[in-house]
Design a protein around this motif. Structure first.
Motif, mmCIF file in Angstrom:
data_model
loop_
_atom_site.group_PDB
_atom_site.id
_atom_site.type_symbol
_atom_site.label_atom_id
_atom_site.label_comp_id
_atom_site.label_asym_id
_atom_site.label_seq_id
_atom_site.Cartn_x
_atom_site.Cartn_y
_atom_site.Cartn_z
ATOM 1 N N HIS A 105 -5.407 1.923 3.416
ATOM 2 C CA HIS A 105 -4.806 1.112 2.361
ATOM 3 C C HIS A 105 -5.558 -0.209 2.123
ATOM 4 O O HIS A 105 -6.734 -0.193 1.769
ATOM 5 N N GLU A 157 2.025 1.513 -3.877
ATOM 6 C CA GLU A 157 1.339 0.480 -4.634
ATOM 7 C C GLU A 157 0.243 1.169 -5.440
ATOM 8 O O GLU A 157 -0.444 2.050 -4.921
ATOM 9 N N TYR A 159 -3.215 1.569 -6.838
ATOM 10 C CA TYR A 159 -4.604 1.133 -6.732
ATOM 11 C C TYR A 159 -5.378 1.849 -7.834
ATOM 12 O O TYR A 159 -5.221 3.060 -8.011
ATOM 13 N N HIS A 203 1.157 1.165 1.645
ATOM 14 C CA HIS A 203 1.619 -0.202 1.369
ATOM 15 C C HIS A 203 2.807 -0.528 2.277
ATOM 16 O O HIS A 203 3.649 0.326 2.547
ATOM 17 N N GLU A 204 2.879 -1.787 2.713
ATOM 18 C CA GLU A 204 3.806 -2.146 3.799
ATOM 19 C C GLU A 204 5.290 -2.015 3.434
ATOM 20 O O GLU A 204 6.132 -1.895 4.318
HETATM 21 ZN ZN ZN Z 1 -0.516 -2.887 -0.266
#
Ligand code: ZN
Length: 248
Positions: A105, A157, A159, A203-204
């Protein structure tokens, strides 16, 4: 036995209750659980920061641990620049000498990855929880073993391209998002004797590392990245004698 070390900067989970709710054992803990239960894989975790928020010596990665690591997994995001240059250099050198590296990530901007790629590693991003469809581009690749044509993650997320990386030696996944973006989500390179795999999900605030298909990719990637040859040091030896002499 493949010796895996999972390195995490370990900041979001300590500092943000919403992230801690998703990853109560840390992202490193979730990745370790995904790799657990395999008889021929041993898993160690290492973090940049400890539970109290103090930076660990050697960024959690002393040379002795690196030497005892066959495959290093890297998750970082907001503290890339807290990683000492000397440690980043050691990771880079370990890869060139044969260690495998899996960068997850937001690790696309980590010092070791940027050193190994030699490009800016920049991309575009949006954080609104789009669904992502990960297309398997190379179904015969060992990292895609056991997967269907594609799999969906309900929230990730976004990208997007352009992703400023060297053209991958092997491209395993392309991610497509419901917002329309596409991204090279699973990329392989050879660097020196070592193998590098970049994998975009994780993503966290999203539970991607609990997804069975993501876990399958991580297990496959560890096996793909394990060293096939390893050198104690790099150098240009002066070979004083020819290996053969041919009569004219
Ligand atoms: Zn992220």
């Amino acid at each position: 036995m493949v010796r895996v070390t999972i390195w995490n900067e370990y900041c979001h989970e300590r500092e943000d209750a919403a992230v801690r709710a998703v990853y109560p054992d840390g992202i490193h803990g979730a990745v370790a659980a995904a790799l657990g239960g395999q008889e021929d894989v041993s898993v160690t975790t290492a973090t940049l920061y400890d539970e109290a928020g103090n930076k660990n010596p050697d960024c959690g990665l002393p040379a002795t641990l690196l030497e005892a690591t066959d495959v290093l997994i890297w998750w970082g995001h907001v503290r890339h620049w807290d990683v000492d240059d000397a440690v980043a250099e050691q990771v880079q050198q370990a890869v060139l000498r044969g260690m495998g590296l899996i960068v997850l990530h937001s690790g696309h901007m980590s010092k070791p990855f940027m050193r190994l790629m030699g490009t800016s590693c920049t991309l575009t991003w949006r954080e609104d929880g789009d669904m992502e469809r990960l297309w398997v581009i190379d179904p015969a690749h060992p990292i895609a073993a056991g997967l269907d044509r594609y799999f969906d993650l309900p929230n990730e997320e976004t990208y997007g391209e352009p992703f400023d990386i060297p053209t991958p030696d092997e491209l395993v996944f392309i991610g497509w998002y419901e917002g329309g973006e596409v991204f090279r989500s699973g990329c392989c390179w050879r660097r020196g004797l070592g193998r590098v795999f970049y994998f975009q999900p994780g993503h966290e605030t999203f539970p991607s590392y609990y997804d069975s298909r993501v876990q399958q990719v991580l297990r496959n990637a560890v096996r793909w990245a394990q060293p096939t040859a390893r050198k104690a040091e790099l150098g240009c030896p002066n070979v004083t004698k020819p290996t053969a002499k041919f009569d004219e």
